[in-house]
Scaffold this motif. Structure first.
Motif, PDB file in Angstrom:
ATOM      1  N   VAL A  68       0.938  -1.378  -0.034  1.00  0.00           N
ATOM      2  CA  VAL A  68      -0.022  -0.020   0.041  1.00  0.00           C
ATOM      3  C   VAL A  68       0.868   1.507  -0.095  1.00  0.00           C
ATOM      4  O   VAL A  68       0.517   2.241  -0.870  1.00  0.00           O
ATOM      5  CB  VAL A  68      -1.019  -0.043   1.211  1.00  0.00           C
ATOM      6  CG1 VAL A  68      -1.549   1.257   1.491  1.00  0.00           C
ATOM      7  CG2 VAL A  68      -2.132  -1.130   1.197  1.00  0.00           C
ATOM      8  N   ALA A  69       1.807   1.226   0.777  1.00  0.00           N
ATOM      9  CA  ALA A  69       2.937   2.513   0.805  1.00  0.00           C
ATOM     10  C   ALA A  69       3.450   2.744  -0.715  1.00  0.00           C
ATOM     11  O   ALA A  69       3.697   3.848  -0.937  1.00  0.00           O
ATOM     12  CB  ALA A  69       3.866   2.210   1.769  1.00  0.00           C
ATOM     13  N   GLY A  70       3.901   1.510  -1.030  1.00  0.00           N
ATOM     14  CA  GLY A  70       4.410   1.403  -2.459  1.00  0.00           C
ATOM     15  C   GLY A  70       3.604   2.107  -3.399  1.00  0.00           C
ATOM     16  O   GLY A  70       3.787   2.572  -4.420  1.00  0.00           O
ATOM     17  N   LEU A  71       2.127   1.596  -3.477  1.00  0.00           N
ATOM     18  CA  LEU A  71       1.182   2.253  -4.510  1.00  0.00           C
ATOM     19  C   LEU A  71       0.983   3.946  -4.181  1.00  0.00           C
ATOM     20  O   LEU A  71       1.063   4.489  -5.329  1.00  0.00           O
ATOM     21  CB  LEU A  71      -0.294   1.663  -3.825  1.00  0.00           C
ATOM     22  CG  LEU A  71      -1.423   2.345  -4.649  1.00  0.00           C
ATOM     23  CD1 LEU A  71      -1.254   1.971  -6.308  1.00  0.00           C
ATOM     24  CD2 LEU A  71      -2.836   1.724  -4.113  1.00  0.00           C
ATOM     25  N   LEU A  72       1.018   4.174  -2.911  1.00  0.00           N
ATOM     26  CA  LEU A  72       1.066   5.748  -2.798  1.00  0.00           C
ATOM     27  C   LEU A  72       2.254   6.617  -3.325  1.00  0.00           C
ATOM     28  O   LEU A  72       2.121   7.582  -3.932  1.00  0.00           O
ATOM     29  CB  LEU A  72       0.800   5.885  -1.311  1.00  0.00           C
ATOM     30  CG  LEU A  72      -0.671   5.508  -0.553  1.00  0.00           C
ATOM     31  CD1 LEU A  72      -0.502   5.945   1.046  1.00  0.00           C
ATOM     32  CD2 LEU A  72      -1.743   6.171  -1.256  1.00  0.00           C
ATOM     33  N   ARG A  73       3.706   6.119  -3.079  1.00  0.00           N
ATOM     34  CA  ARG A  73       4.566   6.435  -3.606  1.00  0.00           C
ATOM     35  C   ARG A  73       4.647   6.332  -4.982  1.00  0.00           C
ATOM     36  O   ARG A  73       5.183   7.496  -5.567  1.00  0.00           O
ATOM     37  CB  ARG A  73       5.780   5.797  -2.782  1.00  0.00           C
ATOM     38  CG  ARG A  73       6.096   5.690  -1.430  1.00  0.00           C
ATOM     39  CD  ARG A  73       7.232   5.205  -0.847  1.00  0.00           C
ATOM     40  NE  ARG A  73       7.402   5.238   0.564  1.00  0.00           N
ATOM     41  CZ  ARG A  73       7.958   5.898   1.340  1.00  0.00           C
ATOM     42  NH1 ARG A  73       8.192   7.134   0.667  1.00  0.00           N
ATOM     43  NH2 ARG A  73       7.989   6.021   2.585  1.00  0.00           N
ATOM     44  N   ASP A  74       4.214   5.337  -5.488  1.00  0.00           N
ATOM     45  CA  ASP A  74       4.314   5.455  -7.067  1.00  0.00           C
ATOM     46  C   ASP A  74       3.441   6.135  -7.674  1.00  0.00           C
ATOM     47  O   ASP A  74       3.497   6.808  -8.644  1.00  0.00           O
ATOM     48  CB  ASP A  74       3.966   3.691  -7.352  1.00  0.00           C
ATOM     49  CG  ASP A  74       4.422   3.456  -8.962  1.00  0.00           C
ATOM     50  OD1 ASP A  74       5.332   4.116  -9.410  1.00  0.00           O
ATOM     51  OD2 ASP A  74       4.287   2.367  -9.464  1.00  0.00           O
ATOM     52  N   LEU A  75       2.169   6.337  -7.229  1.00  0.00           N
ATOM     53  CA  LEU A  75       0.857   7.346  -7.511  1.00  0.00           C
ATOM     54  C   LEU A  75       1.587   8.907  -7.648  1.00  0.00           C
ATOM     55  O   LEU A  75       1.499   9.478  -8.573  1.00  0.00           O
ATOM     56  CB  LEU A  75      -0.113   7.357  -6.826  1.00  0.00           C
ATOM     57  CG  LEU A  75      -1.007   6.109  -7.220  1.00  0.00           C
ATOM     58  CD1 LEU A  75      -2.177   6.026  -6.132  1.00  0.00           C
ATOM     59  CD2 LEU A  75      -1.624   5.938  -8.554  1.00  0.00           C
ATOM     60  N   LYS A  76       2.493   9.209  -6.701  1.00  0.00           N
ATOM     61  CA  LYS A  76       2.952  10.232  -6.377  1.00  0.00           C
ATOM     62  C   LYS A  76       4.104  10.702  -7.302  1.00  0.00           C
ATOM     63  O   LYS A  76       4.084  11.764  -8.281  1.00  0.00           O
ATOM     64  CB  LYS A  76       3.481  10.441  -5.087  1.00  0.00           C
ATOM     65  CG  LYS A  76       2.472  10.494  -3.876  1.00  0.00           C
ATOM     66  CD  LYS A  76       3.047  10.973  -2.573  1.00  0.00           C
ATOM     67  CE  LYS A  76       3.666  12.083  -2.511  1.00  0.00           C
ATOM     68  NZ  LYS A  76       4.119  12.524  -0.985  1.00  0.00           N
TER      69      LYS A  76
ATOM     70  N   LEU B 217       0.107  10.891 -10.623  1.00  0.00           N
ATOM     71  CA  LEU B 217      -1.189  10.439 -10.390  1.00  0.00           C
ATOM     72  C   LEU B 217      -2.079  10.868  -9.274  1.00  0.00           C
ATOM     73  O   LEU B 217      -2.996  10.818  -9.086  1.00  0.00           O
ATOM     74  CB  LEU B 217      -1.202   8.863 -10.707  1.00  0.00           C
ATOM     75  CG  LEU B 217      -0.804   8.359 -12.130  1.00  0.00           C
ATOM     76  CD1 LEU B 217      -0.817   6.850 -12.165  1.00  0.00           C
ATOM     77  CD2 LEU B 217      -1.683   8.863 -13.319  1.00  0.00           C
ATOM     78  N   PHE B 218      -0.942  10.727  -8.279  1.00  0.00           N
ATOM     79  CA  PHE B 218      -1.804  11.144  -6.932  1.00  0.00           C
ATOM     80  C   PHE B 218      -2.630  12.444  -6.828  1.00  0.00           C
ATOM     81  O   PHE B 218      -3.528  12.254  -6.078  1.00  0.00           O
ATOM     82  CB  PHE B 218      -0.519  11.492  -5.952  1.00  0.00           C
ATOM     83  CG  PHE B 218      -0.882  11.289  -4.495  1.00  0.00           C
ATOM     84  CD1 PHE B 218      -1.282   9.951  -4.113  1.00  0.00           C
ATOM     85  CD2 PHE B 218      -0.704  12.427  -3.654  1.00  0.00           C
ATOM     86  CE1 PHE B 218      -1.778   9.822  -2.898  1.00  0.00           C
ATOM     87  CE2 PHE B 218      -1.223  12.166  -2.223  1.00  0.00           C
ATOM     88  CZ  PHE B 218      -1.378  10.892  -1.966  1.00  0.00           C
ATOM     89  N   ALA B 219      -2.399  13.495  -7.627  1.00  0.00           N
ATOM     90  CA  ALA B 219      -3.342  14.623  -7.722  1.00  0.00           C
ATOM     91  C   ALA B 219      -4.621  14.269  -8.178  1.00  0.00           C
ATOM     92  O   ALA B 219      -5.633  15.002  -8.087  1.00  0.00           O
ATOM     93  CB  ALA B 219      -2.576  15.666  -8.634  1.00  0.00           C
TER      94      ALA B 219
END
Length: 497
Positions: free
Chosen positions: A379-387, A391-393
């Motif tokens: 899950v942490a990897g997903l958040l970091r990767d989206l950022k 894609l995070f925005a």
């Protein structure tokens, strides 16, 4: 096409029934788009000024405008089956540490899901301040804790049931009853898809088994079947997308063309038959998915540093690696324009109570020491990767579970019982404040006491971030204008950036 046992349309059953027909449908005669007059699937109750989206059943996934400018384009909803203990993860209670081993005040007559409670037990993992905000998060989820400054917590959620199945229904469909449309189906119904090669709503099963309630958590309910989630992951493809063995491409193309002509002829005779038009549209999507699904699910082209970021290269923990691959798939789907991705962590179909899910009644420490690492780094990897991909925005990530757990241990056990009166979820990404914490539970994490929010409030907020007014997103069913949030729900505006 109806699964009589489960009482709902099931895409896997649908595709399986078409094994001798649709499997080769990706060839050009079948992929052509045929214009047809728009027919609203909800025509029976549609009136001028209706709040329901008008949908052409020949193209139900066509993109549709939201009610107002959205903050988020996509949603990744991570659902942890079994009711994760807020006490041991995100809701820090110093008083519970000080009163460890004492009875819960006022709890002498309390009877919880599995019986009378024992003594209060402090968090089983050390809490520490994280990030610049100093948010207290436990060591159970160290990778996620590092991203505390990116998270928007709701600590005061309550729900209407203390039973897993109904609780999962509430979180995923807004009702404790079976057979209601899931939140992803509502979003698909409202907004359609930005990619006509992929379904707008994908449910990614836990590597230990099927989603917790199989299709109920991602079903379409009374909405048109086109809007239910499509169930697949990186290790489990959709059944019968490959051509039948022994059938040449030429023969398959000829069969597709003949089937299309029959379909079009029948539709010409019954132009108002929305079910027939929707079925043909499903054939078309199945055709296009033959080309798109294998490429999007094949993560072999991901660089080594991405696999390492998510933990997908962890040979010593294959369940963690499997969930990590699912998280990578979620990112790839978002990149490809899929509107709603539902990631399941934990399964009730493999092993006993708490073995393959977060239902920590008996031995919560031993159970969570297994489940924590499976969830945390991916899950942490997903958040970091989206950022790092920008894609995070535009992507809203929602982490949730069905309810919380008690600050006490159960009598005669080393685990915590169900608690519908207090639990934590968090959001991250598009449109939400971070770091931010909303709502408060009492000194022991037993009851939400300030800014108490329901699951309907959470759903209303998710829809709002997608540009949808939860009170205007309706479907006429059994004489009622039905909606995801029932007759309640309020947008939690404190969370909005």
């Amino acid at each position: 096409l109806r699964n009589e046992t489960q009482g709902r349309r099931d895409r896997r059953k649908f595709l399986a029934d078409l094994a001798t027909g649709v499997s080769g449908a990706a060839l050009s005669p079948f992929c052509a788009t045929t214009p047809a007059p728009a027919v609203d699937v909800n025509t029976a109750a549609r009136q001028e000024g209706s709040l329901r989206p008008a949908i052409d059943p020949r193209n139900p996934y066509a993109p549709r405008a939201p009610h107002f400018a959205p903050a988020a384009k996509n949603v990744v909803m991570i659902f942890c089956a079994g009711a994760v203990s807020h006490i041991d993860t995100f809701d820090y209670k110093p008083e519970l540490v000080r009163r460890h081993g004492q009875p819960l005040p006022g709890g002498d007559q309390l009877v919880t899901f599995q019986g009378a409670p024992g003594k209060m037990v402090q968090p089983l993992w050390q809490y520490r301040p994280r990030g610049e905000s100093g948010k207290m998060v436990s060591d159970l989820l160290p990778h996620t804790a590092e991203l505390a400054d990116d998270l928007c917590f709701i600590h005061s959620l309550i729900t209407e049931t203390n039973t897993h199945g109904p609780g999962e229904n509430v979180m995923c469909t807004g009702s404790n009853l079976d057979g209601l449309p899931s939140i992803g189906a509502w979003v698909s119904y409202a907004l359609g898809s930005e990619n006509d090669q992929l379904p707008p709503f994908v449910a990614i099963a836990d590597p230990r088994g099927d989603p917790p309630m199989t299709g109920n958590d991602w079903g379409a309910g009374f909405l048109p079947a086109a809007f239910q989630g499509t169930d697949f992951n990186t290790s489990k493809s959709i059944a019968n997308l490959s051509p039948p063995v022994g059938i040449s491409a030429e023969a398959d193309a000829a069969w597709r063309g003949w089937l299309r002509r029959l379909n079009e002829r029948q539709l010409a005779k019954l132009p108002a038959n929305a079910e027939l038009a929707a079925r043909i549209s499903s054939y078309d999507l199945a055709a296009r998915m033959q080309l798109s699904i294998p490429s999007v699910t094949n993560i072999s082209d991901e660089p080594k540093h991405i696999l390492k970021l998510y933990g997908a290269d962890d040979a010593e923990n294959p369940l963690k690696a499997g969930f990590a691959r699912n998280c990578i798939l979620a990112r790839r789907l978002v990149e490809s324009g899929v509107r709603f991705v539902q990631l399941f962590n934990g399964s009730y179909h493999q092993g006993g109570e708490g073995v393959s899910n977060w239902d920590g009644h008996k031995h919560i420490k031993a159970q969570y020491d297994v489940h924590g690492p499976i969830l945390d780094q991916p899950v942490a990897g997903l958040l970091r990767d989206l950022k790092q991909r920008g894609l995070f925005a535009d992507t809203l990530v929602v982490w949730c579970t069905e309810f919380g757990r008690m600050p006490t241990f159960q009598k005669g056990a080393q685990g915590r019982d169900h608690n519908p009166d207090a639990f934590t979820c968090w959001l991250a990404g598009a449109g939400v404040k971070a770091p931010f914490s909303h709502g408060v539970t009492d000194d022991f994490g037993y009851q939400a006491v300030d800014k108490v929010e329901t699951v309907h409030d959470l759903h209303a907020t998710i829809l709002h971030l997608l540009g949808l007014d939860h009170e205007r997103l309706t479907f006429y069913h059994n004489g009622l204008e039905r909606r995801l949030t029932g007759v309640s729900g309020t947008v939690i505006r404190d969370l909005l950036s």
